[in-house]
Design an enzyme around this catalytic site. Structure first.
Site, PDB file in Angstrom:
ATOM      1  N   GLU A 198       0.824  -1.216   0.000  1.00 58.89           N
ATOM      2  CA  GLU A 198       0.000   0.000   0.000  1.00 58.89           C
ATOM      3  C   GLU A 198       0.852   1.258   0.000  1.00 58.89           C
ATOM      4  OE1 GLU A 198      -2.777  -0.509   3.258  1.00 58.89           O
ATOM      5  OE2 GLU A 198      -4.128  -1.643   1.973  1.00 58.89           O
ATOM      6  N   GLU A 389      -5.522  -8.327  -1.079  1.00 61.44           N
ATOM      7  CA  GLU A 389      -6.166  -8.193   0.232  1.00 61.44           C
ATOM      8  C   GLU A 389      -7.624  -7.881  -0.006  1.00 61.44           C
ATOM      9  OE1 GLU A 389      -4.588  -5.504   3.206  1.00 61.44           O
ATOM     10  OE2 GLU A 389      -2.538  -5.965   2.604  1.00 61.44           O
TER      11      GLU A 389
END
Ligand code: BG6
Length: 490
Positions: A198, A389
């Protein structure tokens, strides 16, 4: 709907959220090791020592210690990741349970500080290298292909303090040295690498989730940090290919989709600008190998002046990622108008979407958003994609029969898998799906154990009490069936 043959099914974790053993076998301290627990309402804190006194600052956004402060461990505070779920000692049992579900992949991260305890050592720590070798060998035993995140929110504390959270080019060299050690060590055992988890969260934290950071200095810091991380990532991609042409290297983006609250053109424009800043900026640099045209607007808005050279631009071009990977949990609503119905909870804020349901933590369940995201991003980058995810953080209760009936989790995941299937049918080259936290783990946002994502329950609570015993939930058997049917039987 048909997922391609050989589609990778599995789950995803991060070292600091599962391993524990934070100070064994030569491991150094990472920034997460000085991060205390939190709750739905209270933030997590970074603890530090300044002039001999202990202090703390909220861990997000833009986690950083006050000038002159050094990270420290406060004996009166609780640090959930020091033990986490003790994957360090339970890894065989856990991987076996993943294999029982039929996993063909397992995304995990390597703790930088197990390999280079402070970060600036010449040689890697053998005990750290050995640990992950054993983990990868265990995966291979069951035909599970690892997807390895090189850096997942766990920079060495020493480097982070010394270079003020990536404000110095030396960080690039430190990262590349670390990545090189991994690429050389695990040749033949690992195929897929992700450079930074991320990476866009540095910007996301400033403007989303109810944080309204506006000061130019914070933006200068964020964009500069990202520039150095982009270079580190690009150099790692190039190096990986040189070391093993079979290596496939991806970026990893926090994929939060924004919608305009109204058809007011100002809302539509604001939404596009928000997406550019929080999501597209990083993906564009890493997948296209150059800064997008709107970068100038983003920098000018906050008087940002990047340290960037012609050589840097060449490096970015040469280090484009092979695959685009992202996390997906929710969508958000953007508006320039007054907001009446607001979202509450950790990490989510702004206007509530009346068409969606929200989790206990205020995250909007939006499977259609996943389909939308996949289709738009695939069209933009034209490289294979992975959803690395996705999941529902929820409180699980053990029923009278001693079991956990987590139909809410099954429902959430089934909807998202169906949405992925539609995107695949529309031509998106999706090659893997790893749900977040296939086994309960420490929440990155709050430090809670009670925000559970797993198919496997772990007996441990928010105060660190519990036997650490593992137990399959209903979703365990459901996911097994999904994998066996290659996503058909939801
Ligand atoms: C992603 C992170 O942001 O979301 C994970 O990559 C994190 O590390 C996950 O755990 C879920 O967030 P949280 O706050 O519920 O743990």
């Amino acid at each position: 709907m048909s997922f391609p043959k050989g589609f990778l099914w599995g789950g995803a974790t991060a070292a600091n959220q599962i391993e524990g053993a934070y100070d064994v076998d030569g491991k150094g301290l990472s920034v997460t090791d000085i991060t205390t627990s939190g709750s739905l309402e209270a933030p997590r804190y970074l603890t530090y020592k300044l002039n001999g006194e202990l202090g703390k600052v909220p861990a997000m956004p833009g986690a950083g210690l006050p000038e002159g402060a050094e990270g420290a461990i406060d004996p009166n505070s609780y640090y959930p990741n020091h033990v986490a779920i003790d994957f360090y000692h339970y890894y065989k049992e856990d991987i076996k349970m993943f294999a029982d579900m039929g996993f063909t992949t397992f995304r995990l991260s390597i703790a930088w500080t197990r390999i280079f305890p402070k970060g600036d050592e010449e040689k890697p720590n053998q005990a750290g290298l050995d640990f992950y070798r054993k983990v990868f060998e265990e995966c291979k035993k069951y035909g599970i292909e690892p997807i390895v995140t090189i850096s997942h929110y766990e920079d060495p504390l020493y480097l982070s303090e010394k270079y003020n959270d990536w404000q110095d080019r030396t960080m690039i060299d430190m990262y590349v040295k670390y990545a090189k050690a991994l690429f050389e060590e695990y040749k033949g055992l690992v195929k897929y690498w992700l450079t930074f988890n991320e990476i866009n969260s540095t910007l996301l934290m400033l403007s989303a989730f109810g944080n309204n950071v506006t000061d130019d200095a914070t933006f200068q810091h964020a964009y500069q940090k990202l520039h150095y991380q982009f270079l580190a990532s690009a150099k790692a991609v190039k190096l990986a290919h040189e070391i093993d042409p079979n290596y496939v290297v991806g970026n990893m983006i926090c994929g939060i989709l924004d919608y305009p609250m109204t058809p007011d053109p100002k809302d539509v424009l604001a939404t596009r600008y928000a997406m550019e800043q929080t999501v597209l900026y990083c993906g564009d640099v890493q997948a296209k190998g150059e800064y997008p045209t709107y970068s100038k607007r983003l920098w000018d808005e906050h008087n940002v002046h990047l340290d960037i050279t012609e050589e840097d631009k060449k490096i970015l071009k040469e280090g484009k990622v092979d695959i685009y990977t992202f996390s997906y949990y929710m969508s958000n609503v953007i508006t320039t108008h007054e907001v009446k119905d607001k979202v509450g909870g950790n990490f989510a804020a702004g206007a509530k979407n009346p068409y969606l349901d929200y989790s206990e933590w205020g995250w909007a369940t939006d499977p259609t958003g996943l389909q939308y995201y996949l289709e738009v991003m695939y069209d933009r980058y034209q490289i294979p994609m992975m959803v690395v995810e996705n999941g529902l953080g929820a409180v699980d209760k053990i029923g009278e029969d001693g079991k956990i009936h987590d139909d809410y989790r099954i429902d959430y995941l089934a909807q998202h898998i169906a949405a992925m299937g539609k995107a695949v049918d529309d031509g998106v080259d999706l090659i893997a799906y790893t749900t977040w936290g296939p086994i309960d783990l420490v929440s990155a946002g709050t430090g809670q154990m009670s925000k559970r994502y797993g198919f496997i329950y772990v007996d441990r609570d928010d105060e660190g009490k519990g036997s650490l015993k593992r137990m399959p939930k209903d979703s365990f058997y459901w996911y097994k069936k999904v994998i066996a049917s290659n996503g058909e039987d939801l």
